[in-house]
Design a protein around this motif. Structure first.
Motif, PDB file in Angstrom:
ATOM      1  N   LYS A   1       0.828  -1.208   0.000  1.00  0.00           N
ATOM      2  CA  LYS A   1       0.000   0.000   0.000  1.00  0.00           C
ATOM      3  C   LYS A   1       0.866   1.264   0.000  1.00  0.00           C
ATOM      4  N   ALA A   2       1.962   1.256   0.742  1.00  0.00           N
ATOM      5  CA  ALA A   2       2.860   2.410   0.780  1.00  0.00           C
ATOM      6  C   ALA A   2       3.437   2.682  -0.614  1.00  0.00           C
ATOM      7  N   LYS A   3       3.831   1.625  -1.298  1.00  0.00           N
ATOM      8  CA  LYS A   3       4.382   1.772  -2.654  1.00  0.00           C
ATOM      9  C   LYS A   3       3.321   2.314  -3.615  1.00  0.00           C
ATOM     10  N   GLN A   4       2.082   1.820  -3.482  1.00  0.00           N
ATOM     11  CA  GLN A   4       0.996   2.308  -4.344  1.00  0.00           C
ATOM     12  C   GLN A   4       0.754   3.800  -4.122  1.00  0.00           C
ATOM     13  N   ILE A   5       0.727   4.221  -2.875  1.00  0.00           N
ATOM     14  CA  ILE A   5       0.500   5.636  -2.564  1.00  0.00           C
ATOM     15  C   ILE A   5       1.644   6.483  -3.124  1.00  0.00           C
ATOM     16  N   PHE A   6       2.868   6.022  -2.898  1.00  0.00           N
ATOM     17  CA  PHE A   6       4.029   6.753  -3.397  1.00  0.00           C
ATOM     18  C   PHE A   6       3.972   6.875  -4.921  1.00  0.00           C
ATOM     19  N   ASP A   7       3.669   5.784  -5.597  1.00  0.00           N
ATOM     20  CA  ASP A   7       3.621   5.790  -7.063  1.00  0.00           C
ATOM     21  C   ASP A   7       2.494   6.656  -7.609  1.00  0.00           C
ATOM     22  N   GLU A   8       1.395   6.716  -6.906  1.00  0.00           N
ATOM     23  CA  GLU A   8       0.254   7.498  -7.393  1.00  0.00           C
ATOM     24  C   GLU A   8       0.381   8.992  -7.110  1.00  0.00           C
ATOM     25  N   PHE A   9       1.008   9.357  -5.980  1.00  0.00           N
ATOM     26  CA  PHE A   9       0.986  10.764  -5.562  1.00  0.00           C
ATOM     27  C   PHE A   9       2.346  11.451  -5.435  1.00  0.00           C
ATOM     28  N   ILE A  10       3.414  10.714  -5.219  1.00  0.00           N
ATOM     29  CA  ILE A  10       4.676  11.371  -4.859  1.00  0.00           C
ATOM     30  C   ILE A  10       5.776  11.223  -5.896  1.00  0.00           C
ATOM     31  N   SER A  11       5.879  10.085  -6.522  1.00  0.00           N
ATOM     32  CA  SER A  11       6.975   9.882  -7.487  1.00  0.00           C
ATOM     33  C   SER A  11       6.905  10.929  -8.600  1.00  0.00           C
ATOM     34  N   THR A  12       8.032  11.136  -9.245  1.00  0.00           N
ATOM     35  CA  THR A  12       8.134  12.169 -10.279  1.00  0.00           C
ATOM     36  C   THR A  12       7.139  11.956 -11.418  1.00  0.00           C
ATOM     37  N   ASP A  13       6.871  10.723 -11.765  1.00  0.00           N
ATOM     38  CA  ASP A  13       5.943  10.419 -12.856  1.00  0.00           C
ATOM     39  C   ASP A  13       4.551  10.039 -12.360  1.00  0.00           C
ATOM     40  N   ALA A  14       4.206  10.429 -11.139  1.00  0.00           N
ATOM     41  CA  ALA A  14       2.921  10.052 -10.545  1.00  0.00           C
ATOM     42  C   ALA A  14       1.759  10.662 -11.333  1.00  0.00           C
ATOM     43  N   PRO A  15       0.711   9.884 -11.573  1.00  0.00           N
ATOM     44  CA  PRO A  15      -0.437  10.409 -12.318  1.00  0.00           C
ATOM     45  C   PRO A  15      -1.186  11.516 -11.568  1.00  0.00           C
ATOM     46  N   ARG A  16      -1.104  11.526 -10.256  1.00  0.00           N
ATOM     47  CA  ARG A  16      -1.781  12.550  -9.448  1.00  0.00           C
ATOM     48  C   ARG A  16      -0.771  13.203  -8.503  1.00  0.00           C
ATOM     49  N   GLU A  17       0.351  13.594  -9.048  1.00  0.00           N
ATOM     50  CA  GLU A  17       1.467  14.095  -8.243  1.00  0.00           C
ATOM     51  C   GLU A  17       1.075  15.334  -7.438  1.00  0.00           C
ATOM     52  N   VAL A  18       1.369  15.273  -6.139  1.00  0.00           N
ATOM     53  CA  VAL A  18       1.135  16.422  -5.265  1.00  0.00           C
ATOM     54  C   VAL A  18       2.388  17.295  -5.246  1.00  0.00           C
ATOM     55  N   ASN A  19       2.223  18.530  -4.837  1.00  0.00           N
ATOM     56  CA  ASN A  19       3.303  19.506  -4.864  1.00  0.00           C
ATOM     57  C   ASN A  19       4.146  19.408  -3.596  1.00  0.00           C
ATOM     58  N   LEU A  20       5.219  18.639  -3.679  1.00  0.00           N
ATOM     59  CA  LEU A  20       6.137  18.477  -2.551  1.00  0.00           C
ATOM     60  C   LEU A  20       7.544  18.844  -2.992  1.00  0.00           C
ATOM     61  N   ASP A  21       8.310  19.380  -2.060  1.00  0.00           N
ATOM     62  CA  ASP A  21       9.698  19.716  -2.363  1.00  0.00           C
ATOM     63  C   ASP A  21      10.528  18.433  -2.468  1.00  0.00           C
ATOM     64  N   HIS A  22      11.704  18.570  -3.059  1.00  0.00           N
ATOM     65  CA  HIS A  22      12.582  17.428  -3.317  1.00  0.00           C
ATOM     66  C   HIS A  22      12.989  16.717  -2.023  1.00  0.00           C
ATOM     67  N   VAL A  23      13.277  17.474  -0.986  1.00  0.00           N
ATOM     68  CA  VAL A  23      13.718  16.885   0.286  1.00  0.00           C
ATOM     69  C   VAL A  23      12.609  16.025   0.895  1.00  0.00           C
ATOM     70  N   THR A  24      11.382  16.524   0.882  1.00  0.00           N
ATOM     71  CA  THR A  24      10.253  15.766   1.433  1.00  0.00           C
ATOM     72  C   THR A  24      10.033  14.483   0.632  1.00  0.00           C
ATOM     73  N   LYS A  25      10.133  14.584  -0.676  1.00  0.00           N
ATOM     74  CA  LYS A  25       9.985  13.386  -1.522  1.00  0.00           C
ATOM     75  C   LYS A  25      11.054  12.352  -1.185  1.00  0.00           C
ATOM     76  N   ALA A  26      12.286  12.816  -1.018  1.00  0.00           N
ATOM     77  CA  ALA A  26      13.391  11.899  -0.718  1.00  0.00           C
ATOM     78  C   ALA A  26      13.207  11.231   0.646  1.00  0.00           C
ATOM     79  N   ILE A  27      12.800  11.998   1.637  1.00  0.00           N
ATOM     80  CA  ILE A  27      12.567  11.436   2.979  1.00  0.00           C
ATOM     81  C   ILE A  27      11.439  10.413   2.937  1.00  0.00           C
ATOM     82  N   THR A  28      10.372  10.742   2.214  1.00  0.00           N
ATOM     83  CA  THR A  28       9.226   9.829   2.117  1.00  0.00           C
ATOM     84  C   THR A  28       9.620   8.555   1.377  1.00  0.00           C
TER      85      THR A  28
END
Length: 192
Positions: free
Chosen positions: A107-134
């Motif tokens: 589930k964590a991987k699905q959430i990351f892939d859908e919302f956080i990864s660079t190519d996410a279909p529903r990417e939220v606006n997060l800074d690079h550091v937050t993305k890396a930590i997550t």
């Protein structure tokens, strides 16, 4: 239907339409017994709880999100602004906190892939550091692995989207005041 609205759950869309119709009827109901188009006072039993609830939404962003009606309207508002992914991510993170340990990694991987990864279909606006930590957090997921990202999106919605949502409600409140003035003029016998 626009792309943003089709992503909303059907129950949320239906409830948002009901509330829109209810608020709209407060503005546009007319007295069919007279020749004037003067709004009729709505039944208190129909609207009091929704109107009271609407007033509480202005107190805090948290009260808005804790209200089922408020959440549905806010979600529809975000969809109309093409930023529905923010509330969707926030809600998915809330749901993630109830995930069984055996399903947490998937589930964590699905959430990351859908919302956080660079190519996410529903990417939220997060800074690079937050993305890396997550990304690091989901390698060994815990119930709190999305807390930082969720907090950033919550703050973004609270500081940016929530004030615009309130403004849209206050514009409707201005219409309510105008309709009250018209009713008062009619009651006192003045012609408009």
């Amino acid at each position: 239907m626009c792309r943003g609205l089709e992503l909303l759950p059907i129950t949320c869309l239906e409830r948002a339409k009901e509330l829109k119709a209810l608020f709209g009827s407060l503005l546009h109901k007319s007295d069919h017994k007279s020749d004037h188009s003067i709004p009729v006072q709505p039944k208190k039993s129909d609207t009091l709880s929704v109107v009271d609830e609407r007033l509480k939404w202005k107190d805090s962003f948290e009260k808005l999100l804790s209200s089922q009606n408020g959440l549905c309207l806010f979600r529809a508002f975000l969809a109309s602004e093409f930023s529905e992914e923010n509330i969707a991510f926030y809600l998915v993170c809330e749901d993630f906190r109830t995930t069984k340990p055996s399903k947490m990694s998937v589930k964590a991987k699905q959430i990351f892939d859908e919302f956080i990864s660079t190519d996410a279909p529903r990417e939220v606006n997060l800074d690079h550091v937050t993305k890396a930590i997550t990304k690091e957090n989901i390698e060994h997921p815990t119930l709190s692995c999305f807390d930082l990202a969720q907090a950033k999106i919550y703050t973004l919605m609270e500081k940016d989207c929530y004030p615009r949502f309130l403004k849209s409600l206050s514009q409707q409140s201005g219409q309510d005041r105008l309709n009250d003035f018209i009713k008062n003029c009619a009651a006192s016998g003045r012609q408009m």
